[in-house]
Scaffold this active site. Structure first.
Site, PDB file in Angstrom:
ATOM      1  N   ASP A 498       2.084  22.958  46.086  1.00  0.00           N
ATOM      2  CA  ASP A 498       2.339  21.548  46.437  1.00  0.00           C
ATOM      3  C   ASP A 498       3.817  21.185  46.326  1.00  0.00           C
ATOM      4  OD1 ASP A 498      -0.315  21.249  46.632  1.00  0.00           O
ATOM      5  OD2 ASP A 498      -0.572  19.965  44.850  1.00  0.00           O
ATOM      6  N   ASP A 499       4.537  21.904  45.482  1.00  0.00           N
ATOM      7  CA  ASP A 499       5.938  21.550  45.215  1.00  0.00           C
ATOM      8  C   ASP A 499       6.927  22.343  46.064  1.00  0.00           C
ATOM      9  OD1 ASP A 499       5.173  19.786  43.215  1.00  0.00           O
ATOM     10  OD2 ASP A 499       5.308  21.281  41.623  1.00  0.00           O
TER      11      ASP A 499
END
Ligand code: ATP
Ligand code: MG
Length: 619
Positions: A498-499
């Site tokens: 997600d990052d």
């Protein structure tokens, strides 16, 4: 089994064998525990429907307590110390007596097999006694973090359905008194929960309210003489403990691990990771609510019959605490969160040199990728200690990748979590789920077939688990992590998928940039996030360093020389972290974008949101 003799290639073959023939691989591991009735089969079904050691019955409490009497009765089961350096010693005979008393009282309160019991404790011996008492009754243990918000804990109590809570009156952390019982009163007064009884371990204090018809002070009802409660027979696959994930990437997920399969998985894992011997001492630096604490202090240390250290408080409270605890108890193994290792680094050399740490053999990291700067610092300042790593997740609690020093002389590669662990299998895939060759970055996926993989709580049809973990890459369990494997089979976790930062067509894992900044001498800690078209680095300077424009530009140049263009450096006093000490990058990202941060229920200190907004408005 002979130990410490396997080569890297042999460990890889062992992993292959474990996947090809799990029945033969895991059969001899059943000997780690004593059974009431031997299992009829080792494994039935494929993940996530797999069942282990089927129709075998046992009890964790029997394995952790009864079977050490009389052989180990005078041996120390646990040392306890707090941040004021007050200490206590608990022998295996004490453990046996105290667990039986705690079980007796829980039984009197109506706790039966299959019920869930919620605990709220600092790291003290009573937390071990009550946890093992819950298991003795075949009930389901739920250990919560001290310091969650009322809303979060109320949600969890409803989710796991605990009618009984066991709590300590108070604890200490970082010089502050933590009034646990007062917190529970406010929580139960303001929220609807299933809780009917609160058993309070007073710890000698009386300055808390005792509510009629609900609260019982343990010391008032604790049997004076010896008692014995027979451990329930529990089938291997029945739920043993419920954990909630750390909440780093979103709302925490509730999962459970089985009573026996999980215990066997962990006992294998720690033989391979540390291989502690009967006379050795192991300290796990962790709060209670994170799986790390029970994994060591309930399911491994007393099951192996070795000696553990419980530490109440914050290791950064005084610079010399860490090494003094090691010296005092002759600690051989430290298992620690990554954030604790960063704390030691930011405290400076004194943190690892004040006491004599010559007994220490291994520090095992877990929680986040350990950045190269911290590894350098640790090895320079404690050259006699091996730094190891174990990458696992609440859902999968044998390591996915690790340095199994208990099996052989495995070279450590800075920045890597290690090699495949026998009993599971990882690979890295592209967006379409196609396995990637070495060195190419992608999503880390697993083919788990082992007894320490969790099921989701309240998910009888397995729909939730399939949807959450098995649907993104069919045939694989998806970790949510991003990374690559090198030519030798070492896994490098580069951060959360997600990052991942997209910069000029490239995908960059947060750790890639954080590792660079982390080696800059004036930097204590850092977190990097990507916005639509830039990379922003949040930096906590070391104590005494002036966070000015000169330093800001130096860090940017330092990154540029390593091939990363950092557009902005923002200095902070501290980073936003979960209760388990993980950096919540999504919060930094949402504040930068002025968006709703989503679920922040596990944030260690909610005040940091305002603090961040203020720091950002000044930049
Ligand atoms: P949530 O799932 O709620 O977002 P979380 O993933 O942080 O929270 P945990 O199960 O406590 O919850 O943590 C597992 C994650 O921690 C892994 O997916 C990985 O990202 C990270 N992790 C744990 N140990 C290591 C390690 N040794 N090296 C690299 N990353 C690690
Ligand atoms: Mg996770």
């Amino acid at each position: 089994m002979n130990w410490r003799i396997y080569s890297l290639e042999q460990i890889k073959s062992m992993s292959k064998y474990a996947m090809d023939d799990p029945t033969s691989f895991w059969r001899d591991k059943t000997e780690y525990i004593t059974w009431f009735k031997k299992p009829e089969s080792i494994v039935e079904g494929q993940a996530p429907y797999d069942k282990w050691f089927v129709r075998g019955t046992t009890n964790i409490s029997y394995n952790a307590v009864d079977r050490h009497i009389p052989s180990r009765k005078d041996k120390v089961a646990f040392y306890w110390a707090n941040e004021r350096f007050e200490t206590k010693t608990v022998s295996y005979l004490d453990l046996y007596n105290e667990v039986n008393k705690a079980t007796y009282v829980l039984q009197e309160l109506g706790v039966r097999k299959g019920d869930s019991v919620s605990l709220l404790f600092p790291s003290i011996p009573e937390a071990v006694f009550f946890s093992l008492a819950v298991h003795r009754l075949g009930a389901v243990l739920v250990i919560h973090y001290v310091g969650l918000s009322h809303e979060t804990l109320a949600y969890r109590l409803n989710d796991c359905g605990s009618k009984v809570m066991v709590v300590a009156s108070k604890g200490i952390r970082n010089g502050n008194e933590i009034r646990i019982k007062d917190f529970v009163d406010k929580l139960l007064d303001s929220h609807t929960t299933p809780v009917k009884s609160v058993l309070v371990v007073s710890r000698g204090y009386s300055d808390f309210e005792v509510k009629q018809n609900r609260d019982i002070v343990y010391e008032d009802v604790k049997p004076k003489g010896k008692v014995y409660v027979r451990p329930e027979e529990v089938e291997s696959n029945e739920p043993g403990t419920i954990y909630y994930t750390s909440g780093t990437t979103g709302k925490p997920k509730g999962l459970f691990h089985s009573h026996a399969g999980y215990t066997i998985g962990l006992n294998w894992a720690f033989r391979a990771l540390l291989n502690p011997q009967d006379n050795e001492v192991w300290w796990t630096v962790s709060e209670l609510g994170w799986p790390v604490w029970p994994m060591a202090n309930l399911y491994t240390i007393p099951v192996m019959g070795i000696t553990g250290v419980l530490f109440e408080g914050f290791i950064g409270y005084k610079r010399d605490l860490f090494s003094r605890v090691i010296e005092r108890f002759n600690v051989n193994y430290v298992w620690s969160s990554t954030t604790t290792l960063y704390t030691l680094k930011s405290l400076g050399e004194e943190s690892v040199k004040s006491g004599d740490t010559s007994s220490l053999k291994i520090i095992l990291n877990t929680g986040e990728p350990l950045n190269v700067g911290a590894w350098n610092w640790l090895t320079e300042n404690m050259p006699h200690v091996k730094i190891g790593d174990a990458y696992w997740m609440t859902e999968h609690l044998i390591p996915i990748a690790c340095t199994p020093y208990g099996l052989g002389e495995i070279p450590y590669k800075p920045g890597s979590a290690g090699i495949v662990f026998p009993g599971t299998y990882f690979t890295v895939v592209d967006d379409d789920g196609k396995p990637l060759p070495p060195k190419q970055k992608g999503y880390i996926v697993v083919k788990p077939l082992n007894p320490a993989t969790a099921k989701m709580w309240n998910d009888p049809t397995y729909e939730k688990i399939k949807d959450k973990y098995w649907s993104r890459f069919p045939g694989y369990f998806y970790t949510g992590d991003y990374g690559y494997v090198d030519e030798d089979g070492y896994l490098f976790v580069l951060g959360r998928a997600d990052d991942v930062i997209r910069s000029e067509g490239e995908r960059i894992g947060t750790l890639e940039v954080e590792s660079i900044i982390g080696t800059y001498p004036q930097v204590a800690e850092t977190a990097v996030v990507g916005t639509t078209n830039s990379i922003v680095a949040f930096v906590v300077p070391k104590q005494g360093v002036n966070p000015d424009d000169v330093l800001r530009n130096e860090i940017k140049n330092y990154c540029r020389n390593s091939g990363y263009i950092v557009d902005k450096v923002i200095f902070l006093k501290r980073l936003p972290k979960t209760k388990s000490g993980k950096i919540m990058r999504r919060l930094l990202k949402s504040i930068l974008a002025n968006e709703d941060p989503g679920d922040v229920s596990t944030l260690d200190d909610i005040k940091i949101i305002e603090e961040l907004k203020q720091s950002l408005s000044q930049t």
